[in-house]
Write a protein that holds these residues in place. Structure first.
Motif, PDB file in Angstrom:
ATOM      1  N   ALA A  30     -28.154 -16.832  20.077  1.00 49.15           N
ATOM      2  CA  ALA A  30     -29.231 -17.750  19.682  1.00 49.15           C
ATOM      3  C   ALA A  30     -28.969 -18.282  18.277  1.00 49.15           C
ATOM      4  O   ALA A  30     -29.672 -17.938  17.325  1.00 49.15           O
ATOM      5  N   GLU A  31     -27.945 -19.092  18.145  1.00 54.47           N
ATOM      6  CA  GLU A  31     -27.685 -19.851  16.919  1.00 54.47           C
ATOM      7  C   GLU A  31     -27.689 -18.985  15.657  1.00 54.47           C
ATOM      8  O   GLU A  31     -28.275 -19.340  14.636  1.00 54.47           O
ATOM      9  N   GLY A  32     -27.028 -17.856  15.712  1.00 55.59           N
ATOM     10  CA  GLY A  32     -26.922 -17.003  14.536  1.00 55.59           C
ATOM     11  C   GLY A  32     -27.939 -15.892  14.452  1.00 55.59           C
ATOM     12  O   GLY A  32     -27.859 -15.040  13.563  1.00 55.59           O
ATOM     13  N   ASP A  33     -28.922 -15.859  15.355  1.00 55.29           N
ATOM     14  CA  ASP A  33     -29.799 -14.702  15.459  1.00 55.29           C
ATOM     15  C   ASP A  33     -29.029 -13.540  16.099  1.00 55.29           C
ATOM     16  O   ASP A  33     -27.962 -13.751  16.682  1.00 55.29           O
ATOM     17  N   PRO A  34     -29.556 -12.309  16.028  1.00 53.85           N
ATOM     18  CA  PRO A  34     -28.829 -11.180  16.604  1.00 53.85           C
ATOM     19  C   PRO A  34     -28.527 -11.360  18.091  1.00 53.85           C
ATOM     20  O   PRO A  34     -29.381 -11.775  18.873  1.00 53.85           O
ATOM     21  N   ASN A  35     -27.296 -11.048  18.462  1.00 48.69           N
ATOM     22  CA  ASN A  35     -26.847 -11.162  19.851  1.00 48.69           C
ATOM     23  C   ASN A  35     -27.138  -9.882  20.627  1.00 48.69           C
ATOM     24  O   ASN A  35     -27.248  -8.791  20.059  1.00 48.69           O
ATOM     25  N   THR A  36     -27.204 -10.031  21.951  1.00 51.15           N
ATOM     26  CA  THR A  36     -27.280  -8.897  22.869  1.00 51.15           C
ATOM     27  C   THR A  36     -26.201  -9.056  23.921  1.00 51.15           C
ATOM     28  O   THR A  36     -25.997 -10.161  24.443  1.00 51.15           O
ATOM     29  N   GLY A  37     -25.509  -7.962  24.221  1.00 50.11           N
ATOM     30  CA  GLY A  37     -24.522  -7.962  25.285  1.00 50.11           C
ATOM     31  C   GLY A  37     -25.088  -7.367  26.557  1.00 50.11           C
ATOM     32  O   GLY A  37     -25.966  -6.496  26.514  1.00 50.11           O
ATOM     33  N   VAL A  38     -24.599  -7.846  27.679  1.00 48.31           N
ATOM     34  CA  VAL A  38     -25.047  -7.369  28.991  1.00 48.31           C
ATOM     35  C   VAL A  38     -23.818  -7.030  29.819  1.00 48.31           C
ATOM     36  O   VAL A  38     -22.929  -7.861  30.007  1.00 48.31           O
ATOM     37  N   ILE A  39     -23.782  -5.791  30.302  1.00 51.88           N
ATOM     38  CA  ILE A  39     -22.669  -5.305  31.123  1.00 51.88           C
ATOM     39  C   ILE A  39     -23.234  -4.928  32.488  1.00 51.88           C
ATOM     40  O   ILE A  39     -24.075  -4.028  32.598  1.00 51.88           O
ATOM     41  N   ASN A 176     -11.022  -6.223  29.477  1.00 46.99           N
ATOM     42  CA  ASN A 176     -10.594  -6.218  28.075  1.00 46.99           C
ATOM     43  C   ASN A 176     -11.533  -7.054  27.208  1.00 46.99           C
ATOM     44  O   ASN A 176     -11.113  -7.900  26.418  1.00 46.99           O
ATOM     45  N   VAL A 177     -12.825  -6.777  27.368  1.00 48.55           N
ATOM     46  CA  VAL A 177     -13.865  -7.444  26.589  1.00 48.55           C
ATOM     47  C   VAL A 177     -14.533  -6.404  25.699  1.00 48.55           C
ATOM     48  O   VAL A 177     -14.784  -5.269  26.135  1.00 48.55           O
ATOM     49  N   MET A 178     -14.828  -6.790  24.463  1.00 45.23           N
ATOM     50  CA  MET A 178     -15.418  -5.867  23.499  1.00 45.23           C
ATOM     51  C   MET A 178     -16.706  -6.452  22.927  1.00 45.23           C
ATOM     52  O   MET A 178     -16.787  -7.642  22.630  1.00 45.23           O
ATOM     53  N   PHE A 179     -17.681  -5.578  22.785  1.00 43.37           N
ATOM     54  CA  PHE A 179     -18.955  -5.897  22.143  1.00 43.37           C
ATOM     55  C   PHE A 179     -18.945  -5.162  20.804  1.00 43.37           C
ATOM     56  O   PHE A 179     -18.936  -3.932  20.780  1.00 43.37           O
ATOM     57  N   THR A 180     -18.940  -5.917  19.706  1.00 44.84           N
ATOM     58  CA  THR A 180     -18.631  -5.324  18.405  1.00 44.84           C
ATOM     59  C   THR A 180     -19.828  -5.100  17.505  1.00 44.84           C
ATOM     60  O   THR A 180     -19.668  -4.537  16.415  1.00 44.84           O
ATOM     61  N   VAL A 216     -17.980 -10.247  22.126  1.00 41.27           N
ATOM     62  CA  VAL A 216     -19.349 -10.645  21.820  1.00 41.27           C
ATOM     63  C   VAL A 216     -19.645 -10.104  20.432  1.00 41.27           C
ATOM     64  O   VAL A 216     -19.763  -8.886  20.243  1.00 41.27           O
ATOM     65  N   PRO A 217     -19.714 -10.990  19.424  1.00 36.40           N
ATOM     66  CA  PRO A 217     -19.946 -10.533  18.053  1.00 36.40           C
ATOM     67  C   PRO A 217     -21.411 -10.212  17.811  1.00 36.40           C
ATOM     68  O   PRO A 217     -22.259 -10.397  18.687  1.00 36.40           O
ATOM     69  N   GLY A 218     -21.709  -9.755  16.599  1.00 34.80           N
ATOM     70  CA  GLY A 218     -23.094  -9.446  16.269  1.00 34.80           C
ATOM     71  C   GLY A 218     -23.972 -10.673  16.179  1.00 34.80           C
ATOM     72  O   GLY A 218     -25.125 -10.663  16.599  1.00 34.80           O
ATOM     73  N   ARG A 219     -23.417 -11.746  15.627  1.00 31.53           N
ATOM     74  CA  ARG A 219     -24.113 -13.022  15.519  1.00 31.53           C
ATOM     75  C   ARG A 219     -23.109 -14.129  15.777  1.00 31.53           C
ATOM     76  O   ARG A 219     -21.925 -13.993  15.497  1.00 31.53           O
ATOM     77  N   GLY A 220     -23.591 -15.252  16.275  1.00 34.23           N
ATOM     78  CA  GLY A 220     -22.733 -16.388  16.536  1.00 34.23           C
ATOM     79  C   GLY A 220     -22.271 -16.444  17.979  1.00 34.23           C
ATOM     80  O   GLY A 220     -22.560 -15.563  18.791  1.00 34.23           O
ATOM     81  N   ASP A 221     -21.543 -17.507  18.307  1.00 31.86           N
ATOM     82  CA  ASP A 221     -21.119 -17.753  19.682  1.00 31.86           C
ATOM     83  C   ASP A 221     -20.213 -16.651  20.212  1.00 31.86           C
ATOM     84  O   ASP A 221     -19.480 -16.003  19.454  1.00 31.86           O
ATOM     85  N   ALA A 222     -20.255 -16.468  21.524  1.00 28.36           N
ATOM     86  CA  ALA A 222     -19.303 -15.574  22.179  1.00 28.36           C
ATOM     87  C   ALA A 222     -17.889 -16.112  21.969  1.00 28.36           C
ATOM     88  O   ALA A 222     -17.653 -17.318  21.941  1.00 28.36           O
ATOM     89  N   LEU A 223     -16.945 -15.191  21.829  1.00 27.16           N
ATOM     90  CA  LEU A 223     -15.559 -15.534  21.504  1.00 27.16           C
ATOM     91  C   LEU A 223     -14.701 -15.271  22.735  1.00 27.16           C
ATOM     92  O   LEU A 223     -14.483 -14.125  23.114  1.00 27.16           O
ATOM     93  N   VAL A 224     -14.239 -16.339  23.353  1.00 24.83           N
ATOM     94  CA  VAL A 224     -13.457 -16.215  24.586  1.00 24.83           C
ATOM     95  C   VAL A 224     -12.072 -16.788  24.339  1.00 24.83           C
ATOM     96  O   VAL A 224     -11.933 -17.944  23.904  1.00 24.83           O
ATOM     97  N   GLY A 225     -11.058 -15.975  24.586  1.00 27.59           N
ATOM     98  CA  GLY A 225      -9.684 -16.400  24.388  1.00 27.59           C
ATOM     99  C   GLY A 225      -9.122 -15.888  23.072  1.00 27.59           C
ATOM    100  O   GLY A 225      -9.849 -15.664  22.102  1.00 27.59           O
TER     101      GLY A 225
END
Length: 316
Positions: A30-39, A176-180, A216-225
């Motif tokens: 959400a545009e720099g708000d805290p991210n949540t990962g879903v597995i 090979n995906v990481m939630f950091t 999936v970082p703490g804030r900001g867009d998901a990083l793919v590639g």
């Protein structure tokens, strides 16, 4: 006080994105708000970081129910900060998981952190009345723990100190995906008020050793590639270095906290001033870097009262 905290004036709702970063792996951003990962596993769902309130967590649940009806059985918390953990009750999970160190930090400073963050960032705590209290884990671990969602394995690991002493990552090896959590950010400032500048880059290198296909970082867009992942890792390290080095030179030379603030801004403003929560993080980053440069290993506890004192000292 000369002016309000930077984020006290941030009342604009952020646009939510929910993107798949690997098979059954999702990033709520959400545009720099805290991210949540879903597995999503064979038989259950795992959440990585819970949001600040049950109300915000409800938005995550709404997105999850658009892609699966499997039960949410695990909430994994990357660290102890209030904006990450106080929404956990909304998921009604069987287990809440933290590192041993993160739990000890809830004991030591959890209430103070809640009070402090509530004052700093009121928008994230709308609906705070529904928070039942501090979030306590039902399971903890030391260096590493694996949880199986059916056949899908999730490895939880403490790779080193960074954003806090107890940070963990969640790695899904089949994709090979990481939630950091907040060890890595993307076009968002790092909050370093409880951090370890001298350790942070090494912890990022430990993440990089996995060569993740997505983060999936703490804030900001998901990083793919690999390109986006590498850019974010390098940029986060640059933010940490650019913050600490000018402050350390001032502190070790006998300069004041205000002089350290000015030196940090001279280095960081040209590169990072457009990043999400940059102004919000600066006072806390400067104070912590100043302490660490003078040999204070354990971050001092932030209270609502200490927040105000430091903010006034740097902004009056």
């Amino acid at each position: 006080m000369s002016k309000a905290f930077a984020s006290q004036n941030d009342s604009t709702d952020k646009a939510i994105s929910f993107s798949e970063v690997g098979k059954g792996l999702w990033a709520f951003t959400a545009e720099g708000d805290p991210n949540t990962g879903v597995i999503i596993g064979d038989d259950a769902v795992m959440i990585v970081d819970a949001q600040a309130t049950p109300q915000l967590a409800g938005k995550v649940i709404e997105k999850i129910r658009g892609v699966t009806d499997k039960p949410i059985r695990y909430v994994v918390l990357s660290h102890y900060h209030a904006v990450r953990v106080l929404g956990a009750s909304a998921y009604r999970a069987d287990h809440v998981v933290m590192s041993d160190t993160a739990r000890s930090m809830v004991v030591e400073r959890g209430q103070e952190d809640w009070d402090s963050e509530f004052q700093r960032f009121p928008r994230l705590f709308r609906g705070h009345e529904s928070i039942p209290g501090l979030t306590w884990p039902t399971m903890t671990f030391g260096g590493r723990m694996s949880i199986y969602l059916g056949k899908r394995r999730v490895d939880l690991m403490h790779l080193g100190r960074a954003h806090t002493a107890g940070d963990i990552v969640a790695h899904v090896p089949d994709q090979n995906v990481m939630f950091t959590g907040d060890i890595v950010e993307y076009h968002s400032a790092c909050y370093c008020g409880d951090g370890y500048f001298s350790d942070w880059a090494g912890t990022i290198d430990a993440i990089g050793a996995f060569n993740p296909d997505a983060i999936v970082p703490g804030r900001g867009d998901a990083l793919v590639g690999s390109r986006m992942v590498g850019e974010a890792l390098d940029n986060t390290k640059d933010f940490i270095r650019s913050t600490f080095e000018p402050i350390a030179r001032v502190a070790r030379g006998g300069g004041s906290l205000k002089q350290a603030w000015d030196a940090c801004r001279a280095e960081c403003d040209p590169k990072f001033s457009t990043y999400a929560i940059y102004e919000h993080c600066l006072p806390f980053n400067v104070a912590r870097a100043y302490d660490e440069a003078l040999g204070i290993d354990t971050p001092r506890i932030w209270t609502a009262e200490r927040d105000l004192r430091v903010w006034e000292q740097l902004n009056s």
